[in-house]
Design a protein around this motif. Sequence first.
Motif, short mmCIF file in Angstrom:
data_model
loop_
_atom_site.label_atom_id
_atom_site.label_comp_id
_atom_site.label_asym_id
_atom_site.label_seq_id
_atom_site.Cartn_x
_atom_site.Cartn_y
_atom_site.Cartn_z
N ALA A 137 26.36 4.14 20.60
CA ALA A 137 27.60 4.82 20.97
C ALA A 137 28.77 3.85 20.85
O ALA A 137 28.64 2.66 21.17
CB ALA A 137 27.51 5.34 22.41
N TYR A 138 29.90 4.38 20.41
CA TYR A 138 31.12 3.59 20.31
C TYR A 138 32.26 4.41 20.89
O TYR A 138 32.40 5.60 20.60
CB TYR A 138 31.43 3.24 18.86
CG TYR A 138 32.79 2.60 18.69
CD1 TYR A 138 33.01 1.28 19.06
CD2 TYR A 138 33.88 3.32 18.18
CE1 TYR A 138 34.26 0.68 18.92
CE2 TYR A 138 35.13 2.74 18.04
CZ TYR A 138 35.31 1.41 18.42
OH TYR A 138 36.55 0.83 18.28
N ALA A 139 33.06 3.77 21.73
CA ALA A 139 34.22 4.44 22.33
C ALA A 139 35.44 3.54 22.19
O ALA A 139 35.36 2.31 22.37
CB ALA A 139 33.96 4.74 23.81
N PHE A 140 36.58 4.16 21.88
CA PHE A 140 37.85 3.46 21.75
C PHE A 140 38.83 4.14 22.69
O PHE A 140 39.14 5.32 22.54
CB PHE A 140 38.36 3.53 20.31
CG PHE A 140 39.67 2.82 20.08
CD1 PHE A 140 39.70 1.51 19.65
CD2 PHE A 140 40.88 3.48 20.29
CE1 PHE A 140 40.91 0.86 19.42
CE2 PHE A 140 42.09 2.84 20.07
CZ PHE A 140 42.10 1.52 19.64
N GLY A 141 39.30 3.41 23.69
CA GLY A 141 40.22 3.98 24.66
C GLY A 141 41.57 3.31 24.62
O GLY A 141 41.67 2.08 24.55
#
Length: 680
Positions: free
Chosen positions: A565-569
């Motif tokens: 999983a990859y998340a960019f906030g």
Amino acid sequence: MRTIYFLLFFVTISCAALAQEAQPVTKDTTGMLEEVVVTATRNNARAYQLPYSVNTVSSGAAAQSGFRTTPEALMGSVGVFVQKTNHGGGSAFVRGLTGNQTLMMVNGIRFNNATFRYGPNQYLNTIDMYTIEKMELIKGTGSVQYGSDAMGGVIQLFTKDPAFGKKSFKTNLTGKAVSRDMEYTARAELAYQSESLALSAGYTNRKFGDLFGGDTTGRQSPSGYAEHAFDVKMKLRLGKNSTLTASHQYVKQEDVPLYHKVVLENYAYYFFSPQERKMSYLKLETKTAHRWLESVNVILSAQESFEKRSYLRQGNANRFSEEDRVKTFGATADVFSALSSYWHANSGIEYYHDKVNSTKWQQPIIGSAPIQLRGLYPDNSSDDNFSLYSLHHIKLGKIDVEAGLRYNLLGIHIPDTSRLPGKLGDVTVKPSSLVVNMAIGYELSRKSRVYAAFSTGYRSPNIDDMGSLGLVDFRYEVPAYQLKPEKSYHTELGYKLRTKKLQGCLSVYYMRLTDLITRVQVPGQTINGYKVYTKENSQQSYITGTEFELQYQLSRSFNFQTGAAYAFGQNISANEPMRRIPPFNGKLQLQYHIHGWYITIEDFFASAQNRLAQGDKDDNRIPLGGTPGWNLVNLNAGYTGKYITVRAGVQNLQNTDYRTHGSGINGMGRSVWTSVQFRL
């Protein structure tokens, strides 16, 4: 890290080749089990057909991996990242959000209460993992299904159910130990079953020693604590179509230290003692012959959480103790209707009432009587939470549609009219929200599907937001009451594949967050050396990311799983990264099983996280420049017979020194664990 990936890939291919050579050419009739889940739709549904991202963790899988606590058992779920402020805590990040922005449920009952705080917390660790049968997770949705706080998603725990059957008694004894005295666990269970009555009871006693980190960390003291838990559940058949369930759970944790306070903030001691949780409920399930009332579920619940914090800072003439008690009453009714052969619906009503009592005492080390101060929360505060909802499930040939609507009204009363320092005054607010969701799945073939989902979510301000006063993490917080609900707008596209030997899914999502309640520093103010903060609806942000998972049955005996999983906030308001966004992370797992035996090699990994908000840079739990990446390799094995199950493993084979991003303590170094379970 690349070397580990290569070795795992090589082992996978080699094992597949050996398996094919060792077995005759016969038709494989085993296949992979179809997962049935409840959380996404409030009704039994096949996970593959749902137009949402859904994960499950079974008690068996958690036991095989040797996970220590309920939060740690979620580590293997793609899209979940577990932060640990201390050894006695554990907070699950779901699509970049945690704390009171992710909703937790137990057996259909709301677990979040009016004091659940922003950011990481320890509440999930107060649920005994030995009582859990299955954990379900829906990501990016859930406010329509379950109400406030489900912005990141919903984590629902289902505890073990006693079964009806031929009259008999059963016992189950379990023991577990981890090297260097890091854990000793004993669990005893007794069950009775008959055609109309089923009963189970269990007691768990656990002792956790100080946690030893990897490589150069060594012993992290103080970090150990004690825990004991009791649970009982009864199911009674009331005629052919009705079942009554009664249950009680109790967990108490003692002398739980907050490690980073002692090591980094010059405290002589800082303990949670106790952390205590109680839950009791009655559930009536009834089926009828009327399609508009095909089934009706009614739940009455009572919960109580109690937390006492005791601390003394080096050089301070006073020690302090704080006590917070939250009592929650809940009443819910859910009706399942078969409106037609292709259209079904769940509709219902929910009500929860929280009562908060909070006190604080200052005790001089030498002489004089203790002084009562205002607690962390205003004493005798209350929160009333009322909802109406309707969820609809429509199947039109190859198309599946999920749609729903919920209206939520809260009444928060803070009667803080005492003369104690830090009083807030008498405050009543009534925030409300209306949320919707819509998801469509389309069957490309018998083996693959695509879906698109949109949902709005919200989190109403609670008593922690409005009335907290005192030390929180590394800052001093003062009250705020002119707050409105946080909101999210979540869009997701996904693809699912399922064959006899292969299943997987890929999703991409974008979540817009508005009116976020954030801590804002009060310029120029400090208290006891800590910067002063309050809360405001001051932030607009977004999180975008992607997740994938794959499971491949190489042969009858070999199974391979992977996912990441990859998340960019991004904080739009401050033009900086969002706080505490997890790094790219995932797992690889290869398992061999035959005739009751299994052996598993697994790799959990995370990249470095150096995209930091200013709040991350100010957080003493995050190293200067960010949290380094890490790679954790475990080896587990076991055997299950008719009366006994034996499991053992080596955790962190490389003795890697690592810390999950935002944690206040390093992870476990190389260690050996073993467990034995007897069934009679």
